[in-house]
Design an enzyme around this catalytic site. Sequence first.
Site, short mmCIF file in Angstrom:
data_model
loop_
_atom_site.label_atom_id
_atom_site.label_comp_id
_atom_site.label_asym_id
_atom_site.label_seq_id
_atom_site.Cartn_x
_atom_site.Cartn_y
_atom_site.Cartn_z
N HIS A 143 0.87 -1.17 0.00
CA HIS A 143 0.00 0.00 0.00
C HIS A 143 0.91 1.22 0.00
CE1 HIS A 143 -3.37 -2.61 1.91
NE2 HIS A 143 -3.49 -2.54 0.59
N GLU A 186 1.54 3.32 3.12
CA GLU A 186 2.03 2.64 4.32
C GLU A 186 3.54 2.47 4.16
OE1 GLU A 186 -0.40 -0.86 4.81
OE2 GLU A 186 -2.26 0.33 4.67
N HIS A 232 3.16 -3.84 6.39
CA HIS A 232 2.08 -2.86 6.23
C HIS A 232 2.12 -1.84 7.38
CE1 HIS A 232 -0.60 -4.63 2.99
NE2 HIS A 232 0.31 -5.59 3.18
N GLU A 269 1.71 -5.64 10.46
CA GLU A 269 1.25 -4.26 10.62
C GLU A 269 2.16 -3.61 11.66
OE1 GLU A 269 -1.18 -2.92 8.89
OE2 GLU A 269 -2.26 -4.63 8.06
#
Length: 467
Positions: free
Chosen positions: A90, A93, A220, A310
């Site tokens: 992404h 990110e 991410h 994440e």
Amino acid sequence: MLSGSSLIWIGALLLGLKASLTRASDFQHHGYEEMVSALFAVQSECPYITRIYSIGHSVEGRHLYVLEFSDNPGIHEALEPEFKYIGNMHGNEVLGRELLIYLAQFLCEEYRAGNERITHLIHDTRIHILPSMNPDGYEVAARQGPEFNGYLVGRGNAKEVDLNRNFPDLNALMYYYEKHNGQNHHLPLPDNWELQVELETLAVIKWMQNYNFVLSANLHGGAVVANYPFDKSREPRIRGKTSNSATPDEKIFKKLAKTYSYGHSWMHKGWNCGDYFDEGITNGASWYSLSKGMQDFNYLHTNCFEITLELSCDKFPPATALASEWLANREALVSYMEQVHHGIKGMVYDENNNPISNAVISVAGINHDITSGTDGDYFRLLLPGTYTVTASALGYQPFTKTVTVGPAEAVQNERQQKAQAHMVFLNENVTVGEDNRSFSCFQDMTDLAFSHRCRGHIVSEQLTTQS
């Protein structure tokens, strides 16, 4: 279990840090040109253990550059596992992108400084680092900057497609096969799939097909948690309700996720970004269900086990936060790579010592098989325990043996035998007699010298795992 602070302190001690990346001024955001320059600078500084190659282009024509670390760059060595990190899928990110650039610099600097842990890792593993899968999206997000970046600005590629919703959906097929005793690995892709995915996704899929990756992580941002497959729920979507969607390798995936969360300075504590995840890990579908994601695709179409990391509440953290984020993630990034050596590995040959590719390696009780690579080598991630493992290939009789994985490092239990099946399956723990002139070797994967000494010698007693 050690506390998080203890783990980080021990990690710093084991890594034997020198002066690499210690000044706050060393940490900055890298636009595309700066990122490319940084990668080529690492390759120039460590030319004998690195290689740069492109797996394709973005929609706007930017190269998707990969930096490889190996003692033999550009070459797959039999029984040496392939590992990959992917960042910036992404575009907005961005922490993963920066961490992977810093990781590349760190590996080079520590190798040159003689760090034994890093030297061992690079000599025994072929590491591939793709800092940015979505360089076009990054440029859109970077124009907004950390202060004004919206939650979705630059998330997709140049065509505003979310690349983590762009892989062929193999979960639905897998869930159907589960009910009808169908294929449990390397699921086929739909017709014309290449026309249905974005250029960046196409490049990554081709990359996966060309390299026999064993372990991977996808970096991410927007939360702090280690997320493991499956991402897509088996149950129909009901608003406000989620359900765990476990793979047959649920236990090893949890172990992989915990390796990262406990190596991280605070991920394992659970409370982050207003959410709570026990031990800092979650099953993807238990968090929220998504279709056509990359980590599920890895597991269902290739031999690779991938989790999604994440890493920050802020998708585009300011440059002033990058130094502390690097220190928080450094040990976790290295420890996770080392997990590629946990399990079993071996070779599959025919009676003339020709390698057999695409031999199916099955573990009793785990309904997910893997296959041997072009050189006949295979790698199967497993937790400590005793397993019944079977090798099978078209035109050969199956060959089954028992193997024990010890509690410390991964082990290789090697045997070479002219069996009736005309298949050599190097993966068992057995007593070998003089009469059949078999070769047997059981070793801790970390002791490569022992592996070379062992080959070609008769071992007439049962060997045990080194701890």
